[in-house]
Structures are given as structure tokens and as C-alpha cells.
Scaffold this motif. Structure first.
Motif, PDB file in Angstrom:
ATOM      1  N   ILE A 183       0.841  -1.200   0.000  1.00 43.33           N
ATOM      2  CA  ILE A 183       0.000   0.000   0.000  1.00 43.33           C
ATOM      3  C   ILE A 183       0.876   1.250   0.000  1.00 43.33           C
ATOM      4  CG2 ILE A 183      -1.733   1.291   1.305  1.00 43.33           C
ATOM      5  CD1 ILE A 183      -2.765  -1.385   2.363  1.00 43.33           C
ATOM      6  N   ALA A 184       1.959   1.227   0.768  1.00 37.99           N
ATOM      7  CA  ALA A 184       2.867   2.376   0.802  1.00 37.99           C
ATOM      8  C   ALA A 184       3.500   2.615  -0.561  1.00 37.99           C
ATOM      9  CB  ALA A 184       3.948   2.148   1.869  1.00 37.99           C
ATOM     10  N   LEU A 185       3.849   1.542  -1.273  1.00 36.54           N
ATOM     11  CA  LEU A 185       4.423   1.697  -2.608  1.00 36.54           C
ATOM     12  C   LEU A 185       3.413   2.307  -3.570  1.00 36.54           C
ATOM     13  CD1 LEU A 185       6.384  -1.674  -2.974  1.00 36.54           C
ATOM     14  CD2 LEU A 185       7.337   0.606  -2.644  1.00 36.54           C
ATOM     15  N   GLU A 186       2.143   1.913  -3.434  1.00 36.89           N
ATOM     16  CA  GLU A 186       1.118   2.487  -4.304  1.00 36.89           C
ATOM     17  C   GLU A 186       0.876   3.967  -3.997  1.00 36.89           C
ATOM     18  OE1 GLU A 186      -0.080   0.920  -6.830  1.00 36.89           O
ATOM     19  OE2 GLU A 186       1.015  -0.889  -6.320  1.00 36.89           O
ATOM     20  N   LEU A 187       1.226   4.383  -2.787  1.00 36.75           N
ATOM     21  CA  LEU A 187       1.004   5.791  -2.406  1.00 36.75           C
ATOM     22  C   LEU A 187       2.086   6.724  -2.936  1.00 36.75           C
ATOM     23  CD1 LEU A 187      -0.202   5.516   1.299  1.00 36.75           C
ATOM     24  CD2 LEU A 187      -1.387   6.689  -0.551  1.00 36.75           C
ATOM     25  N   VAL A 188       3.119   6.163  -3.560  1.00 39.11           N
ATOM     26  CA  VAL A 188       4.235   7.000  -4.020  1.00 39.11           C
ATOM     27  C   VAL A 188       3.742   8.092  -4.959  1.00 39.11           C
ATOM     28  CG1 VAL A 188       6.321   6.985  -5.421  1.00 39.11           C
ATOM     29  CG2 VAL A 188       5.988   5.242  -3.683  1.00 39.11           C
ATOM     30  N   ASN A 193       0.560   8.981  -5.263  1.00 39.83           N
ATOM     31  CA  ASN A 193      -0.698   9.529  -4.748  1.00 39.83           C
ATOM     32  C   ASN A 193      -1.847   9.348  -5.734  1.00 39.83           C
ATOM     33  OD1 ASN A 193      -2.298  10.829  -2.792  1.00 39.83           O
ATOM     34  ND2 ASN A 193      -2.103  12.777  -3.840  1.00 39.83           N
ATOM     35  N   PRO A 194      -2.180   8.105  -6.101  1.00 37.25           N
ATOM     36  CA  PRO A 194      -3.278   7.901  -7.056  1.00 37.25           C
ATOM     37  C   PRO A 194      -4.617   8.243  -6.420  1.00 37.25           C
ATOM     38  CG  PRO A 194      -2.549   5.806  -6.182  1.00 37.25           C
ATOM     39  CD  PRO A 194      -1.599   6.835  -5.652  1.00 37.25           C
ATOM     40  N   PRO A 195      -5.584   8.720  -7.197  1.00 42.64           N
ATOM     41  CA  PRO A 195      -6.900   9.053  -6.625  1.00 42.64           C
ATOM     42  C   PRO A 195      -7.755   7.823  -6.338  1.00 42.64           C
ATOM     43  CG  PRO A 195      -6.879   9.492  -8.973  1.00 42.64           C
ATOM     44  CD  PRO A 195      -5.478   9.098  -8.613  1.00 42.64           C
ATOM     45  N   ILE A 196      -7.435   6.681  -6.936  1.00 37.39           N
ATOM     46  CA  ILE A 196      -8.229   5.463  -6.766  1.00 37.39           C
ATOM     47  C   ILE A 196      -7.301   4.302  -6.408  1.00 37.39           C
ATOM     48  CG2 ILE A 196      -9.841   3.854  -7.851  1.00 37.39           C
ATOM     49  CD1 ILE A 196     -10.713   6.071  -9.696  1.00 37.39           C
ATOM     50  N   PHE A 197      -7.697   3.507  -5.419  1.00 34.08           N
ATOM     51  CA  PHE A 197      -6.970   2.306  -5.013  1.00 34.08           C
ATOM     52  C   PHE A 197      -7.853   1.086  -5.242  1.00 34.08           C
ATOM     53  CE2 PHE A 197      -4.741   5.480  -2.548  1.00 34.08           C
ATOM     54  CZ  PHE A 197      -3.424   5.034  -2.556  1.00 34.08           C
ATOM     55  N   PHE A 198      -7.306   0.067  -5.867  1.00 36.48           N
ATOM     56  CA  PHE A 198      -7.951  -1.238  -5.973  1.00 36.48           C
ATOM     57  C   PHE A 198      -7.067  -2.235  -5.238  1.00 36.48           C
ATOM     58  CE2 PHE A 198      -9.734   1.004  -9.601  1.00 36.48           C
ATOM     59  CZ  PHE A 198     -11.075   0.644  -9.530  1.00 36.48           C
ATOM     60  N   LEU A 199      -7.562  -2.773  -4.135  1.00 40.50           N
ATOM     61  CA  LEU A 199      -6.776  -3.667  -3.280  1.00 40.50           C
ATOM     62  C   LEU A 199      -7.449  -5.022  -3.206  1.00 40.50           C
ATOM     63  CD1 LEU A 199      -6.074  -1.142  -0.378  1.00 40.50           C
ATOM     64  CD2 LEU A 199      -4.631  -1.636  -2.338  1.00 40.50           C
ATOM     65  N   ASP A 200      -6.695  -6.061  -3.529  1.00 43.24           N
ATOM     66  CA  ASP A 200      -7.216  -7.425  -3.502  1.00 43.24           C
ATOM     67  C   ASP A 200      -6.847  -8.075  -2.171  1.00 43.24           C
ATOM     68  OD1 ASP A 200      -8.281  -9.858  -4.157  1.00 43.24           O
ATOM     69  OD2 ASP A 200      -6.579 -10.483  -5.391  1.00 43.24           O
ATOM     70  N   GLU A 201      -7.825  -8.243  -1.315  1.00 40.02           N
ATOM     71  CA  GLU A 201      -7.666  -8.860  -0.003  1.00 40.02           C
ATOM     72  C   GLU A 201      -6.503  -8.222   0.788  1.00 40.02           C
ATOM     73  OE1 GLU A 201      -7.821 -13.085   0.193  1.00 40.02           O
ATOM     74  OE2 GLU A 201      -8.746 -13.251  -1.793  1.00 40.02           O
ATOM     75  N   PRO A 202      -6.625  -6.962   1.142  1.00 36.87           N
ATOM     76  CA  PRO A 202      -5.531  -6.292   1.858  1.00 36.87           C
ATOM     77  C   PRO A 202      -5.294  -6.824   3.262  1.00 36.87           C
ATOM     78  CG  PRO A 202      -7.481  -4.892   1.810  1.00 36.87           C
ATOM     79  CD  PRO A 202      -7.771  -6.064   0.931  1.00 36.87           C
ATOM     80  N   THR A 203      -6.247  -7.584   3.814  1.00 39.36           N
ATOM     81  CA  THR A 203      -6.083  -8.086   5.183  1.00 39.36           C
ATOM     82  C   THR A 203      -5.609  -9.534   5.235  1.00 39.36           C
ATOM     83  OG1 THR A 203      -8.415  -8.745   5.256  1.00 39.36           O
ATOM     84  CG2 THR A 203      -7.872  -6.521   6.022  1.00 39.36           C
ATOM     85  N   SER A 204      -5.338 -10.131   4.088  1.00 39.08           N
ATOM     86  CA  SER A 204      -4.905 -11.532   4.071  1.00 39.08           C
ATOM     87  C   SER A 204      -3.541 -11.680   4.738  1.00 39.08           C
ATOM     88  CB  SER A 204      -4.827 -12.051   2.636  1.00 39.08           C
ATOM     89  OG  SER A 204      -6.098 -12.051   2.050  1.00 39.08           O
ATOM     90  N   GLY A 205      -3.434 -12.691   5.607  1.00 34.01           N
ATOM     91  CA  GLY A 205      -2.168 -12.970   6.259  1.00 34.01           C
ATOM     92  C   GLY A 205      -1.833 -12.073   7.431  1.00 34.01           C
ATOM     93  N   LEU A 206      -2.741 -11.160   7.796  1.00 25.70           N
ATOM     94  CA  LEU A 206      -2.481 -10.239   8.891  1.00 25.70           C
ATOM     95  C   LEU A 206      -3.200 -10.710  10.155  1.00 25.70           C
ATOM     96  CD1 LEU A 206      -2.894  -6.803   7.056  1.00 25.70           C
ATOM     97  CD2 LEU A 206      -0.809  -8.150   7.353  1.00 25.70           C
TER      98      LEU A 206
END
Length: 486
Positions: free
Chosen positions: A5-10, A12-25
Motif C-alpha cells: 500500500i505504501a508503494l502504491e502511495l508513491v 498519490n493515485p486518486p483510486i486504489f484497488f486492493l485485492d484482499e488487503p487483510t490476508s495474512g495479517l
């Protein structure tokens, strides 16, 4: 996941598409991750996540829910509207039961899926729990009603359902008009974020937040850092050049000053050029296809443009490449016995580096288009015609047809061999030593005349090689652009 997620913020895109961001946490990290995503959404971004069976406390953090079963939409709307919707169709969620688990349990029955899909018109309706009173129909401020809204691009839509009219306003984040409901810290964060996004849009250059020069500088620093950290690779290349230089020097030891070794002179020049050609061609063919995958992802995320990346890629490889080539040339030059002259040694190293750069461009052109398996087959196959033209006709140079001579100029290996011969035996070199009674090729001019290269020059051959290098590197750029477009 948080690093991704931090890499995608480099950028600063206006839209995020995240596939199962909580997996493994774990539970704590999962909550922190979702809170971070919610904070990003509150700063004016759109965050879309796929998630499976979240906890009830985690589900409440999401603003909107879209539930799919058998490829069909069975609910779409505000999270708070899901339980009242189920209750309105006769499927009340039990008290103290996780709504996410309950709606998933309902999908075990195909009839229930069909009913829910019909109620939602397969995703064409939106269930909202945030309504505003219309002027013609007052509403109790404490009453929660479910409003069906057909998706539309208009910021405000009014529809009729069972003689009830309700209005849903799409929230806009261009300005913060009412900051009284927000804390001072949240208001300051959102306003600063929106100000930054306006600056971002106003300073945007061809779709990127920074200029090409700044992108080139950052990419060049990153690539140089990656090269310096690859100590094992640097040691391997260093040993490779030193050992090959010593072996070639031993094979042709002190032959460059012997008038009886004309054919060995040619073999030495051909061997030197082939060394630089194969060394620099195969490395990009084997390594670069893996890097292309990462670059394609970063370019898709609009971190940087292709032009500054390709410029940084070209420049970053030059320092190590030039150093190793000069080291190799120094070992060979003095071991084979070429008379030392500063201009002759400089041109000798220059030709070696140009052949190396042309070969690297050829390897990059292959690596940018093909994967490792296909590249390993295409690389040696594609270099074979250049090698064949390089060694053609040395024993009958004056009888080579004009069209064949023109075709031979398309081989950078041939140009490199000719330039190497002109460098070693040109520049007004004195006659070679002769231990026999008569040495036909003791005078360098006789050798150049025999090879039919006395009318050409080193600089002309260098110019042709530079032109071929431009063609190869242009093909690499076109190949990368094609890969990024597919």
C-alpha cells in the motif's frame, strides 16, 4: 501488505484497488490496515477492497458494500443499510450475529440468491442509509429509511418508490464546505491533502507529478545504488574480464609485432570483438526480462515515464561497463605486444566500448520483447548472421561484390573487426619484426591492402557502429513501449 500500500502511495493515485488487503495479517494489524485505508478515503481518495468474511467491527469501517454470489450482485449500498434491507425482505439478521457471516450463509440456498438478486436488480439499485428530506415530504430526523437509487452520473437523483420520494446526494470532495463536524486535526489533514492534490494536478507534466529531469535523476540514483549493492555480480564480471583478458593475451602473446603471424593478427581482432559481443548480448537476454515485469507495474502506476527510465537505464550501466572494458583492453593490449601510443591505445579502448554498447543494445532489444526461454534461443540465432558477415571474405577481399560489401556494413561485428585491424596496424605504424628471410606482411600497409580496407578509416567504421547502436536501442525502446501497452 502495508508495504505494498505504501508503494502504491508513491504517486498519490486518486483510486486504489486492493485485492484482499487483510490476508495474512493478525487481528490488530488488520484493524490498523483498514483504519489506514479509511483515513485515505477520508482524504479524498476512492478505496475499493475485496475482502472475505470480515468481523462485524471490521465491516462497520467500510462505507459501502458490494456482495457477489454466483457472479451476480445480491447487495449494493451503504454498510448500515444491509441489515435493514435483509429485514425488509423477510430475512432478519439475528441479534449479535455478524452481518457479513449471515449474508454469506444466505448464499448457500440458490433460491435466496435469486431473490436477493431480483431485489437488487442484479446491481442496478443502490441501498442508501443517508437520506435528505425532500421539500414535499417531511421525514422524521430519527427515522432510518432505505432508499433505492438507480446509479447515475448526476450528483443528485430523485426516484419514486411505493409513493415515497427520496433524494440521495453524492458526496463531493473538491472542497470542505462544512468543517464544523470534523475535528481540527481531521479538517487540517483533509484541507492540506486537497491543497496538495490541486498542486499535483496543476504541476502535472504529461500525466506525471515531476519533470522528466527529476524522474531521470531519481531513477539513475536508484539504478546506481542497485548496481553497487550487487557485489557478487560485480565480482563475477571483474573476474570474468580479467581471466578472459589473460587467456586471450596468452593465446596471442607478443604476436602483434611479428610479421609472420598475419592470420593470427586477424584471429586476435575477431576474438576481441566476439568477446565483447557475446559478453554484453547474453547478460541482458537472461536478466532483463524479469526486470521488465517490475518496470511495467511501476509504469502502470504512473511512477515515472518510459523516456526518463530508458535514459537512466542506458546511463547507469556505462560506468561499470567502461571500467571493465578498459581493464580488459589494458591486459590484452600489452600482452599481445601492440606498440604503445596514447592515441592508438585510446582508440583501441574506444572501439571495444562501442562494440560493447552496440551488443548491449542488441541484447536489451531482445530482452525487452521476449522472455528468458525464448530469448536464449533468439539471442545466439540472431547474432549468427552478424558473425558470418564478420569473417567473410578476408582471403579474397578484392573479389567481393559491391552489394556484398554493402551488406557486410550492416554487421557491427564486421565493423568492429575492421576498426580493430586499422587501429593495431594503422596510425603510421612502423614495419613489423621479421625473423624469416622474407615477410610479405611485415609492412602494415601491405596487410591493409590485402584486406581491402586501406581506403576506409577507423572513424567511418565507428560512425557505422554508432548508427547500428542507435537502431538497436530504438528497437529496445519500441519493444518496451509495446510491452507496456499490452
Amino acid at each position: 501488505m502495508t508495504l505494498s500500500i505504501a508503494l502504491e502511495l508513491v504517486n498519490n493515485p486518486p483510486i486504489f484497488f486492493l485485492d484482499e488487503p487483510t490476508s495474512g495479517l493478525d487481528t490488530v494489524t488488520t484493524v490498523q490496515c483498514v483504519k489506514l485505508l479509511k483515513q485515505l478515503a477520508r482524504q479524498g481518495r476512492t478505496v475499493v477492497c475485496t475482502i472475505h468474511q470480515p468481523a462485524a467491527s471490521l465491516l462497520e469501517m467500510f462505507d459501502q458494500v458490494y456482495v457477489i454470489a454466483d457472479g451476480r450482485c445480491i447487495f449494493q449500498g451503504d454498510t448500515a443499510a444491509m441489515v435493514p434491507f435483509l429485514q425488509s425482505i423477510g430475512m432478519p439478521c439475528p441479534r449479535h450475529h455478524n452481518p457479513a457471516d449471515f449474508i454469506i450463509e444466505l448464499t448457500e440456498n440458490q433460491d435466496t440468491i435469486n431473490l436477493l438478486c431480483q431485489e437488487m436488480l442484479n446491481g442496478k439499485l443502490y441501498k442508501s442509509a443517508k437520506l435528505e428530506n425532500t421539500p414535499n415530504e417531511p421525514m422524521n430526523s430519527m427515522e432510518l429509511k432505505i432508499c433505492y437509487q438507480i446509479e447515475d452520473d448526476a450528483p443528485e437523483t430523485e426516484i419514486m418508490l411505493s409513493n415515497e420520494k427520496c433524494t440521495y446526494k453524492v458526496p463531493e470532495y473538491n472542497e470542505i464546505s462544512d468543517s464544523s463536524s470534523l475535528s481540527s486535526q481531521e479538517s487540517q489533514t483533509i484541507n492540506s491533502s486537497m491543497a496538495w492534490m490541486k498542486v499535483y494536478k496543476s504541476s502535472e507534466c504529461c500525466g506525471y507529478p515531476t519533470t522528466y529531469c527529476e524522474q531521470f535523476r531519481i531513477l539513475l540514483c536508484r539504478m546506481l545504488l542497485q548496481i553497487s549493492r550487487n557485489r557478487q555480480g560485480l565480482y563475477i564480471q571483474l573476474v570474468h574480464h580479467i581471466m578472459c583478458g589473460i587467456l586471450i593475451g596468452l593465446c596471442f602473446f607478443n604476436m602483434a609485432n611479428d610479421g609472420t603471424q598475419m592470420f593470427n593478427h586477424l584471429k586476435m581482432c575477431v576474438g576481441l570483438v566476439i568477446f565483447f559481443a557475446y559478453t554484453q548480448i547474453m547478460v541482458p537476454v537472461l536478466i532483463y526480462p524479469q526486470e521488465v515485469k517490475l518496470v511495467k507495474k511501476e509504469h502502470f502506476n504512473r511512477w515515472y515515464s518510459l523516456t526518463p527510465y530508458y535514459a537512466a537505464l542506458t546511463v547507469s550501466k556505462i560506468p561499470v561497463q567502461v571500467f571493465l572494458n578498459i581493464l580488459f583492453c589494458t591486459i590484452v593490449y600489452f600482452m599481445v605486444g601492440v606498440p604503445f601510443q596514447l592515441d592508438r591505445f585510446t582508440v583501441f579502448c574506444l572501439i571495444a566500448n562501442i562494440v560493447s554498447l552496440v551488443s548491449e543494445g542488441f541484447g536489451l532489444a531482445i530482452g525487452s520483447v521476449f522472455n528468458v526461454r525464448n530469448g536464449c534461443a533468439i539471442g545466439p540465432t540472431a547474432i549468427a548472421p552478424f558473425l558470418g558477415l564478420a569473417i567473410y571474405g578476408f582471403d579474397f577481399a578484392h573479389r567481393i561484390p559491391l552489394m556484398m560489401k554493402i551488406l557486410m556494413k550492416t554487421s557491427f561485428i564486421r565493423c568492429g573487426v575492421v576498426a580493430m585491424v586499422l587501429t593495431i596496424f594503422g596510425f603510421d605504424r612502423k614495419p613489423l619484426e621479421c625473423q624469416d628471410v622474407y615477410c610479405h606482411f611485415a609492412k602494415p600497409d601491405v596487410l591493409l591492402n590485402y584486406l581491402d580496407i586501406e581506403n576506409t578509416s577507423v572513424w567511418f567504421e565507428i560512425f557505422i557502429m554508432l548508427s547500428i547502436m542507435f537502431v538497436f536501442r530504438s528497437l529496445c525502446y519500441i519493444g518496451l513501449r509495446w510491452r507496456f501497452a499490452t
